[in-house]
Scaffold this motif. Structure first.
Motif, short mmCIF file in Angstrom:
data_model
loop_
_atom_site.label_atom_id
_atom_site.label_comp_id
_atom_site.label_asym_id
_atom_site.label_seq_id
_atom_site.Cartn_x
_atom_site.Cartn_y
_atom_site.Cartn_z
N VAL A 214 0.84 -1.19 0.00
CA VAL A 214 0.00 0.00 0.00
C VAL A 214 0.88 1.24 0.00
O VAL A 214 2.02 1.22 0.49
CB VAL A 214 -0.95 0.04 1.21
N GLU A 215 0.33 2.30 -0.54
CA GLU A 215 1.02 3.60 -0.56
C GLU A 215 0.35 4.52 0.46
O GLU A 215 -0.87 4.61 0.53
CB GLU A 215 0.95 4.21 -1.95
N VAL A 216 1.18 5.19 1.25
CA VAL A 216 0.70 6.18 2.20
C VAL A 216 1.56 7.42 2.03
O VAL A 216 2.78 7.36 2.15
CB VAL A 216 0.81 5.68 3.66
N ALA A 217 0.93 8.54 1.70
CA ALA A 217 1.64 9.81 1.55
C ALA A 217 2.82 9.69 0.60
O ALA A 217 3.91 10.21 0.85
CB ALA A 217 2.09 10.34 2.90
N GLY A 218 2.61 8.97 -0.50
CA GLY A 218 3.63 8.89 -1.53
C GLY A 218 4.69 7.83 -1.32
O GLY A 218 5.58 7.66 -2.17
N ILE A 219 4.65 7.10 -0.23
CA ILE A 219 5.64 6.06 0.06
C ILE A 219 4.94 4.71 0.05
O ILE A 219 3.85 4.55 0.61
CB ILE A 219 6.31 6.29 1.43
#
Length: 313
Positions: A214-219
């Protein structure tokens, strides 16, 4: 997507799962407790066993022998396979995928986990077990065990999203699973590209990535990691591929001490539990009482200097 909201970081911590031996043939991914983050809400322990598709010649090598607990509830949740639970109360329960098996140790219980049906393991064994600390008023409660079938649990679906509320309350849903403090525990499947937000009902929130990323805030974060989120921020999760998540949290209970399988708000209570197990005062399961796990030695300390329980906070 912005990495910060209102100048707060999105994540308190990223926890990498570590290997731990659970039995002669099971090595698990251990997520909690972690030295930099002991608890998320009331959750103090999390293990991910499997997936195990290459079974040992003797399935009993997977067995977890009778062992004790105090001051907590164990929550067993399977993705695949079967396990037979037996405990001091005389309960014998075959645990199947999608069920919630909630055992409250209270003042003391022993249980075993046996793998007695090789045919049921042919598709692979995969299980998540968590421990939930009890409020101080419930730490010495009578032990209990409850099994909840999948059809008793709330399910929500949307485009690219499937979610089962295992326990507690989240997103306006409430589970019938009996708990002792405010919490949430979710099994979430996301399709590739699906967008999903965190529940807002509780102050402490985390998620463990079982499969996918998963991606969170671009990471982007891969399987085997737990993300612990900062209070007051509400980031969106984007599935980079099909993903399975276990989301959990709730309200903190305060400091806890932990040693082996014992949890308590009082250091001296753990010392008592050690002696109770050594002296046979915690009853073995009546239908599984021919062997048990002995109290472990603490080889890190000199003889005659008893180990002190490690505080969880």
């Amino acid at each position: 997507m912005q990495r910060q909201l209102n100048n707060l970081p999105m994540l308190d911590l990223v926890i990498e799962a570590r290997s731990a031996a659970l039995s002669a043939a099971i090595t698990v991914k251990r997520i909690l407790p972690f030295r930099l983050r002991r608890m998320v809400g009331p959750f103090i322990f999390m293990d991910h066993a499997g997936p195990i598709s290459d079974l040992p010649v003797t399935p009993s090598a997977l067995d977890v022998l009778p062992h004790p607990h105090i001051g907590l509830s164990t929550v067993s949740y399977l993705f695949g396979g079967r396990v037979t639970h037996r405990d001091s109360l005389g309960v014998e329960q075959v645990i199947r995928p999608g069920e919630v098996n909630w055992m409250t140790a209270g003042r003391g219980i022993a249980h075993s986990e046996r793998f007695e049906d090789p045919a049921a393991l042919s598709g692979g064994l995969e299980m998540i077990q968590t421990w939930v600390a009890l409020p101080e008023k419930d730490e010495e409660a009578a032990p209990s065990f409850n099994n909840y079938k999948p059809e008793q649990l709330p399910v929500f679906t949307d485009k690219g999203v499937w979610m089962r509320l295992i326990a507690g309350d989240a997103y306006g849903l409430k589970s019938s699973v009996q708990t002792n403090s405010p919490l949430f525990y979710l099994h979430v499947n996301l399709g590739a590209g699906a967008v999903f937000g965190l529940p807002k009902e509780h102050s402490e929130r985390g998620l463990y990535i079982v499969k996918g990323s998963v991606e969170v805030a671009g990471i982007t974060y891969e399987a085997g990691k737990m993300l612990v989120f900062t209070k007051g921020v509400d980031p969106l999760l984007i599935a980079k591929e099909p993903a399975t998540l276990m989301m959990l949290g709730g309200e903190p209970l305060g400091e806890r001490f932990i040693w082996w399988n014992f949890v308590s708000s009082r250091r001296e209570r753990i010392e008592q539990a050690k002696e109770d197990w050594k002296q046979g005062r915690i009853i073995l399961p009546p239908n599984d009482n021919h062997e048990f796990v002995p109290l472990p030695d603490d080889k890190s300390r000199p003889a005659g200097n008893p180990p002190k329980p490690e505080p969880l906070s």
